[in-house]
Design an enzyme around this catalytic site. Structure first.
Site, mmCIF file in Angstrom:
data_model
loop_
_atom_site.group_PDB
_atom_site.id
_atom_site.type_symbol
_atom_site.label_atom_id
_atom_site.label_comp_id
_atom_site.label_asym_id
_atom_site.label_seq_id
_atom_site.Cartn_x
_atom_site.Cartn_y
_atom_site.Cartn_z
ATOM 1 N N SER A 112 38.532 49.816 40.885
ATOM 2 C CA SER A 112 38.988 48.786 41.813
ATOM 3 C C SER A 112 37.845 48.073 42.515
ATOM 4 O O SER A 112 37.997 46.926 42.907
ATOM 5 C CB SER A 112 39.950 49.380 42.837
ATOM 6 N N LYS A 126 50.257 44.393 42.857
ATOM 7 C CA LYS A 126 49.084 43.601 42.485
ATOM 8 C C LYS A 126 49.518 42.524 41.481
ATOM 9 O O LYS A 126 50.176 41.578 41.888
ATOM 10 C CB LYS A 126 47.998 44.551 42.002
ATOM 11 N N HIS A 163 44.886 47.975 38.401
ATOM 12 C CA HIS A 163 44.282 46.655 38.192
ATOM 13 C C HIS A 163 44.352 46.172 36.748
ATOM 14 O O HIS A 163 43.831 45.105 36.422
ATOM 15 C CB HIS A 163 42.831 46.671 38.677
#
Ligand SMILES: *Cc1c(COP(=O)(O)O)cnc(C)c1O
Length: 398
Positions: free
Chosen positions: A183, A242, A211
């Site tokens: 990250s 996200k 991610h």
């Protein structure tokens, strides 16, 4: 009160070390252009990689979900909070991951933090040994600690070190734990080699793809798809706040692992189920992610990544070696990174200044994150500002 004095002294120390965090107040939805503490800023710090957080169809689906399912779930999943919206979402994730995990099943959690804690505490224990990558996310570190397993930390990306630790282990339960995309560094874990090791040593491989989900792999199906992996040793965590633009998380694994989590994971059992409207909105996000629009957005994101890397070439703003939407610039000291971030903000640009304990001491950095919602021109504004600072701001003496 003595306790208050003590806390205040500690806060003062943080302040002196330039480690006090300040929360900016945002008055507009998550998007490149935001109104922040009363100022218009162009933001390069969200994890909204595909620009879905404020996508009109996702917003409408959330509203529709609330009309159909109400505002809250009312109780935990094992009482009356388990809605058909959650079931539909879990089935969809199981279907997505079935190409990578035999007998795949999925379980939704309220947040990625809870999914990681709930997973590691349920699978770990005194007879387990966890092999944890040095740069893992805080939620994996905390889950490992709370699991009461023996924990061995191996250096970033160091397959040989991991192989050595696995070979020495006598534990009945072995679990390798890693971020898929790191990250704060943006690089991708060497999962094919890691999976081979896990298969050889009978270990599970837990991959936190916070991610990568939605961004990497065919139709955005994440890092397992990116590498074309398939194994019953894989345990996959996807987070949904996200790239998916909403909130929540899921774990996908072999049916038996998931049943164990549903029976034993305290972070799954002892918490109110997330609002079913969120699950309803997420179905729309997934439609977009896997459809033509998602393809276009990922294509555009890749072009922005290439553009930023190229335009910062030859400046002091050396980017870490990352091909993902996370493009970190190592600045070094806590003070310097704050000065650079402040100078950018003067020009209306918002980039996160990441300091310890989020990253190791001495590696404070700007964490530039790109989103498919940015235009090439907006990315150009950031790189021009950095190039101008390259000559204007004196470099701190080492
Ligand atoms: C953001 C993040 C999480 C936590 O997910 P939330 O849904 O925000 O709680 C877990 N792991 C990694 C690697 C993350 O970046």
């Amino acid at each position: 009160m003595e306790l208050l004095d003590r806390l205040q002294r500690q806060l003062d120390q943080l302040d002196e070390a330039q480690l006090l965090r300040r929360r900016r107040v945002v008055a507009t939805p998550c998007a490149p252009e935001m109104l922040v503490d009363g100022r218009r800023l162009l933001a390069f710090c969200s994890n909204d990689y595909l620009g879905l957080a404020n996508h009109p169809e996702v917003v409408e689906a959330l509203a529709e979900g609330a009309r159909v399912h109400g505002a809250g779930s009312g109780a935990s999943h094992l009482i009356n909070g388990h809605s058909r919206a959650h079931v539909a979402l879990e089935e969809r994730f199981a279907d997505w991951l079935s190409a990578h995990i035999p007998c795949a099943r999925a379980l939704t959690f309220s947040t990625g933090y809870m999914a990681n804690m709930g997973l590691l505490t349920a699978l770990g224990g005194p007879e387990a040994e966890l092999f944890s990558e040095e740069l893992n996310h805080a939620s994996l570190i905390d889950g490992a600690r709370l699991s009461r397993s023996a924990v061995r930390v191996y250096p970033h990306g160091d397959i040989d070190a991991l192989a050595g630790l696995l070979a020495q282990s006598r534990a009945a339960v072995k679990i390798v734990v890693t971020d898929g995309v790191f990250s704060m560094d943006g690089d991708i874990a060497p999962l094919p080699a890691m999976l081979q090791l896990c298969e050889r040593h009978g270990a599970l491989l837990v991959v936190d793809d916070a991610h990568g989900f939605g961004v990497l792999g065919a139709r955005g199906r994440g890092v397992l798809s990116h590498f074309g992996l398939r194994s019953p040793h894989l345990v996959y965590v996807g987070t949904l706040g996200k790239a998916a633009g909403v909130a929540g998380a899921f774990v996908a694994a072999h049916d038996t692992v998931i049943e164990w989590l549903a029976q034993r994971s305290r972070q799954y059992i002892f918490t109110t189920a997330s609002p079913p409207a969120l699950a309803h909105a997420l179905m729309k996000s997934l439609d977009l992610i896997e459809g033509e629009e998602g393809e276009q957005r990922r294509l555009h994101l890749r072009a922005l990544i290439a553009q930023v890397k190229q335009e910062l070439c030859g400046t002091r703003w050396r980017l870490l070696d990352s091909d993902t939407a996370i493009q970190p610039v190592i600045v070094g000291s806590n003070g310097e990174v704050q000065r650079v971030a402040a100078a950018l903000q003067e020009q209306g640009l918002w980039v996160g200044a990441i300091r310890p304990p989020t990253v190791p001491p001495g590696s404070a950095r700007l964490r530039i994150t790109l989103s498919a919602a940015h235009t090439a021109q907006q990315a150009g504004r950031l790189t021009s500002a950095l190039r101008a600072l390259d000559s204007a701001v004196p470099q701190e003496a080492p």
